[in-house]
Design an enzyme around this catalytic site. Structure first.
Site, short mmCIF file in Angstrom:
data_model
loop_
_atom_site.label_atom_id
_atom_site.label_comp_id
_atom_site.label_asym_id
_atom_site.label_seq_id
_atom_site.Cartn_x
_atom_site.Cartn_y
_atom_site.Cartn_z
N HIS A 34 1.35 112.62 33.89
CA HIS A 34 -0.07 112.35 33.71
C HIS A 34 -0.59 111.60 34.95
O HIS A 34 0.18 111.19 35.81
CB HIS A 34 -0.30 111.39 32.54
N GLU A 116 2.95 108.17 33.44
CA GLU A 116 1.63 108.10 34.07
C GLU A 116 1.79 107.70 35.53
O GLU A 116 2.50 106.74 35.84
CB GLU A 116 0.75 107.05 33.38
N HIS A 155 0.26 117.22 32.09
CA HIS A 155 -0.58 117.13 30.89
C HIS A 155 -1.44 118.39 30.77
O HIS A 155 -1.69 118.88 29.66
CB HIS A 155 -1.44 115.87 30.98
N ASP A 165 -4.86 116.69 34.39
CA ASP A 165 -3.89 115.89 35.14
C ASP A 165 -2.48 116.47 35.08
O ASP A 165 -2.14 117.15 34.11
CB ASP A 165 -3.92 114.42 34.67
#
Length: 184
Positions: A34, A116, A155, A165
């Site tokens: 992400h 992330e 993602h 993303d």
């Protein structure tokens, strides 16, 4: 780098309340990449950490009013410097994918690890982030044998109608080259 008690040894630990149990018997067999920046396109602050821990000061920026009621997390955040922060143990279900599907399997949070990258779809990621992500990925693939490089996705691949993303700024070819070059 090692996984000890479902936590990465190189990461700073910061517990998020936004997680729950994985379904019984669900193998960890996917890694979802992400991106996030808070406020959008701003880096090197503590807002992402605050957001994942439900302590974001919503008066600090107008954008935060839009996300104030969300309760989300990821397993790991990789900052622009390459620093890793872990919020949820890998054996627990972090709340990162939302409504998602991959190869006929729904609810990807049930079987995935969410990572992330501090960034955006259109700003290049740093060398330090690619290095940290590749090291982390190899470590996770070794620890969780159902997680293979074929099941490393963005993602955008599991929620294509909702998410973009890690975006065009993420160099998948370079990342996969790094996975081959690093010792496992």
């Amino acid at each position: 780098m090692k996984v000890i008690d479902h936590k990465i040894s190189e990461a700073r630990w910061l517990a998020s309340p936004n997680f729950n149990e994985r379904p019984s018997g669900a193998p960890i067999n996917m890694l979802v990449v992400h991106n996030i920046s808070l406020p959008p396109k701003q880096f090197d602050n503590s807002y992402i950490e605050d957001f994942f821990c439900n302590r974001l000061d919503c008066s600090a920026h107008p954008y935060f009013e839009e996300i104030k009621d969300l309760q989300v997390s990821a397993h790991v955040l990789i900052k622009r410097s390459g620093e890793m922060v872990q919020f949820v143990p890998f054996n627990q279900r972090a709340w990162h994918a939302g409504v998602s599907e991959f190869s006929g399997e729904t609810n990807c949070n049930d079987f995935s690890i969410g990572v992330e990258l501090e960034g955006t779809d259109d700003i290049p990621y740093t060398e330090q982030q690619y290095y940290a992500l590749s090291q982390l990925t190899l470590c996770l693939c070794e620890q969780y044998p159902h997680l293979t490089q074929e099941r490393i996705v963005g993602h955008c691949n599991i929620a294509p109608q909702r998410k973009t993303d890690p975006g065009p700024s993420f160099d998948w070819s370079y990342f996969k080259q790094l996975l081959k070059k690093l010792p496992s």
